[in-house]
Design an enzyme around this catalytic site. Structure first.
Site, PDB file in Angstrom:
ATOM      1  N   HIS A  55       0.829  -1.206   0.000  1.00  0.00           N
ATOM      2  CA  HIS A  55       0.000   0.000   0.000  1.00  0.00           C
ATOM      3  C   HIS A  55       0.874   1.272   0.000  1.00  0.00           C
ATOM      4  CE1 HIS A  55      -3.445   2.530   1.115  1.00  0.00           C
ATOM      5  NE2 HIS A  55      -2.650   3.085   2.010  1.00  0.00           N
ATOM      6  N   GLU A  77      -2.102  -5.075  -4.262  1.00  0.00           N
ATOM      7  CA  GLU A  77      -2.806  -4.563  -3.086  1.00  0.00           C
ATOM      8  C   GLU A  77      -4.242  -5.101  -3.066  1.00  0.00           C
ATOM      9  OE1 GLU A  77      -3.427  -0.093  -1.211  1.00  0.00           O
ATOM     10  OE2 GLU A  77      -4.127  -0.524  -3.214  1.00  0.00           O
ATOM     11  N   ASN A 404      27.030   4.843  15.887  1.00  0.00           N
ATOM     12  CA  ASN A 404      28.362   5.402  15.741  1.00  0.00           C
ATOM     13  C   ASN A 404      28.903   5.190  14.346  1.00  0.00           C
ATOM     14  OD1 ASN A 404      29.686   6.800  17.805  1.00  0.00           O
ATOM     15  ND2 ASN A 404      29.574   4.980  19.101  1.00  0.00           N
TER      16      ASN A 404
END
Lengths: 678, 122
Positions: A55, A77, A404
């Site tokens: 969707h 869908e 990091n």
């Protein structure tokens, strides 16, 4: 590329990144579905997650004007919508089509990233899906939701899908409950997630409805509507630790429990016997129950040690030796069975790392998007298993390390091109089991740790003297010093006030180690080594002066016998030579302020602990043997003692202290630094 | 003073597109929320003049966002636009019934969204 072009390209890059992420989520859910026992009747959340992905993809492709992707995701869908709304049954044909469509979507997204368009012929796939959709929708019995004793507001805010899930739960004869709880505005998401995860252990959250509640300025109230096969007593007992109100939702008219008609129920049962069976194949157990069992096993291990000890003592008493041998045999069998039991329980607690790795990947993708860097995240060994509790505990440290890498490790695209590197940075997350340890690595091909910069910052922060010379190892150690951060600006990404020092501390708490390998301009690798499990440890029992200590054997790499002459002093610190390296040593009697006994200068023992850059030798008077121990906490008053992890009972019912190897190394390194600095 | 708009949408691409379209209009400041929960947390921190919300989101759905805002004593005056798809007609009707001022259907053109925004708080 000038600024203007770059600006124009931004939604483009973002589209590709998000599309890839969506396709990954879809694939993951498809695989979960494929691998599960009940692949043809998966958990509704799986289908819904795939639906939501497709969707969203359709939505963003539509906005970008990629028509082929839009069309395919639109058709897909429709198929998924029919499935999640119960109008289409899942079959092997459907699953195959879903996989094919996902592959095609991936190809289309690749085409977009290469050529800037999505021109690929998808007509065969489209017509296959459309043919499936032409089939007559299955009838599902409608339920009169408005006759439910539900707050009228709840029905008003249900999406079509949630409406369907409520009906479906009723059709399958589930009980419906309304859970109401008030939270503070600051923490409601966490609190609610906790309740959600409790509920998902026995049922389905159909909807989550927020409202202003009684004190709208500081609080928020939520109503959860859940469906479950369990009854009110069960739900109340599971949620008893939380501050919630629970109400069972029934039909309003008395004596007319509509639920599902008997006939229908039978038909349902014969239609999908596989789903009934699969329900009984797995059980979800609260980890605290397993902990309790494991504790009992731990105590039995101690009892076994007592028996062994008694049998040893009996052996030397005349007339008892035969009994002693029998007793020893029995103890050995008991030992074997206890091991099996323990292993079995451990196995139950083990879960693969893939969930955590997925979370990390998602986070890294999000961060890389936010920081405008393009990063390829690669995952290896996600099937490696680790104790459930351990996984929770390492999540934050790992997130920090990955953060990091994204923030400080991987360079910007321009920097990478300038230094002749591949435009796209790579972060590799890998896990593997080595004996009783799991090694997790986070490796990036970024700029590596700049030792000069580390030094400048450490001087600036007063952590070292300006004229001190730093080796690579020292620089890495500095990274783990409290209050150190090499980032010039506090960024959204890693500037959250927690440093690597906390990461190390948390890992040490788990008996783990963290090591860093770095090469300037090539990249950095964080290596985390963890014991697979925390509960029962093999320990080395050592004697120091008149006291006995236990040392977790997983932190011991070897032991040496030395003489007093082998000890040298370098920069005011005692060291011994270990092959081609110098090994700092720590005299445990000094560390704990004990009176040292006269020891034989020709036979002293050094137990080498730690790994990588943090190896140290503990000087002890004698090695007494190896034994399995169960660590018990020292209780509140004694728990603050530095260097002691807990206590354990040995077989002779003597209580000994268990050394906290990580903390002792830490302490000794710190002290040394202070001495040098001072 | 520029008016403040809260955009609630779980797709980051969609979110930044909407933000870009609105910022193009000049006199609006956009705050982005990646989920319904995030939106609930942001509401007390700023005074928003308009909320634009997607319907299909993972934690709470857009209808629940509309209902929350429209029944909350502190926020009930804030107008809302819901972003829907052609598929979800029921959801659209419900959104409007709950008090959303407008809806817009994906995919939309720049000026469609801008017109709707201007109509409400222009």
């Amino acid at each position: 590329m000038n600024m203007k072009d770059k600006k124009k390209d931004e939604p483009y890059i973002e589209f590709i990144a998000e599309a890839e992420e969506i396709l990954e989520v879809i694939t993951k859910n498809l695989l979960t579905m494929e691998e599960s026992q009940d692949r043809l009747s998966p958990h509704p959340d799986i289908i819904n997650a795939i639906f939501r992905g497709v969707h969203t993809l359709k939505g963003i492709a539509g906005m970008m004007g990629f028509n082929t992707i839009t069309e395919l995701s639109h058709t897909l869908e429709s198929l998924l919508d029919s499935m999640r709304m119960g109008r289409l049954t899942l079959t092997s044909v459907v699953i195959k089509l879903l996989f094919e469509s996902t592959d095609m979507l991936r190809k289309l997204v690749e085409k977009v990233s290469k050529d800037g368009n999505d021109n690929i012929d998808t007509s065969r796939l489209l017509s296959d899906i459309e043919n499936l959709l032409k089939k007559k929708p299955e009838e599902s019995a409608a339920h009169k939701l408005e006759e439910l004793d539900l707050d009228a507001n709840v029905l008003k805010v249900l999406t079509e899908y949630e409406n369907h899930r409520l009906e479906e739960n009723l059709r399958l004869g589930s009980n419906i409950f309304e859970i109401t709880a008030g939270f503070s505005l600051e923490t409601f998401d966490k609190d609610l997630n906790q309740i959600n995860s409790m509920v998902s252990g026995f049922g389905e959250v159909i909807t989550t409805l927020p409202s202003s509640g009684a004190s709208p300025d500081i609080g928020i109230e939520f109503k959860l509507i859940i469906g479950t096969k369990e009854d009110l007593n069960y739900v109340t007992s599971v949620l008893s630790g939380t501050n919630v109100k629970i109400r069972e939702i029934k039909y309003q008219r008395k004596n007319e429990k509509i639920k599902t008609g008997g006939e229908h129920e039978e038909a349902q049962a014969s239609e999908s016997p596989s789903s009934v069976k699969s329900l009984s194949m797995t059980v979800r157990v609260n980890i605290s129950r397993l902990d309790r069992l494991l504790n009992i096993v731990g105590e039995l291990v101690l009892n076994k040690a007592v028996i062994t000890h008694i049998s040893k003592n009996l052996r030397v008493i005349e007339g008892f030796s035969e009994w002693a041998i029998e007793l020893e045999k029995a103890a050995r069998t008991l030992d074997k069975k206890l091991n099996e039991l323990q292993e079995g329980l451990m196995e139950v607690r083990m879960v693969p790392l893939n969930n955590l790795f997925d979370r990390l990947t998602r986070m890294a993708r999000k961060l890389s998007r936010e920081s405008g860097k393009i990063i390829d995240i690669r995952i290896f060994g996600e099937e490696t298993e680790l104790d459930r509790l351990m996984i929770e505990e390492i999540a934050d440290p790992l997130m920090h390390i990955v953060r990091n890498s994204v923030d400080h490790g991987i360079e910007t695209q321009e920097e990478r091109i300038k230094s002749g590197k591949k435009e796209i940075g790579t972060i590799k997350l890998s896990a593997m089991q080595r004996g009783s340890h799991v090694v997790i690595e986070v490796e990036d091909d970024g700029s590596g740790i700049n030792i000069k910069r580390v030094k400048d910052i450490a001087v600036e922060k007063g952590l070292i003297a300006p004229n001190s010379s730093l080796t690579e190892k020292d620089a890495i150690d500095l990274l783990f010093t409290p209050g150190f951060s090499t980032s010039k600006v506090v960024t959204e990404v890693s500037g959250r006030g927690v440093g690597l020092d906390v990461v190390r501390k948390n890992l040490i708490k788990l008996n783990g180690m963290v090591d860093v390998e770095t090469k300037e301009r090539v990249g950095t690798k964080f290596i985390i080594t963890l014991p697979i499990t925390l509960m029962i440890l093999k320990a080395l029992i050592v004697q120091v002066a008149d006291d006995i200590f236990a040392l977790p054997i997983n932190s011991v790499s070897e032991s040496l016998m030395i003489t007093k002459r082998d000890i040298q002093t370098v920069e005011g610190r005692e060291v011994v030579q270990l092959r081609d390296k110098t090994l700092p040593i720590l005299r445990l009697e000094d560390a704990f302020g004990m009176k040292s006994k006269d020891v034989n200068p020709d036979s002293m023992y050094v137990v080498v602990v730690g790994s990588g850059s943090r190896k140290i030798g503990f000087v002890v008077d004698a090695l007494l043997g190896q034994q399995e121990i169960v660590i018990k906490s020292l209780g509140k008053i004694l728990s603050g003692i530095q260097g002691i992890a807990g206590a354990t009972e040995l077989g002779n019912r003597k209580t000994v202290l268990v050394l906290d190897v990580g903390a002792l190394i830490e302490e000794s390194v710190q002290e040394y630094k202070e001495e040098v600095k001072g | 003073m520029s008016k403040k708009i809260l955009v609630v949408e779980d797709s980051s691409t969609m979110r930044s597109m909407i933000a870009a379209i609105i910022e193009e209009m000049g006199d609006f400041v956009v705050t982005e929320a990646g989920s319904g929960f995030e939106a609930l947390k942001m509401l007390p921190t700023e005074k928003f003049d308009l909320i634009i919300t997607d319907i299909n989101m993972p934690d709470i759905n857009g209808l629940e966002v509309v209902n929350f805002v429209k029944t909350h004593p502190n926020y009930k005056k804030i107008p809302l636009i819901i972003i829907t798809t052609e598929r979800s007609e029921e959801d659209r009707k419900k959104g409007i019934a709950l008090g959303a001022s407008e809806y817009i259907t994906k995919p939309f053109k720049h000026d469609e969204l801008q017109t709707v925004v201007r109509r409400i708080i222009g």
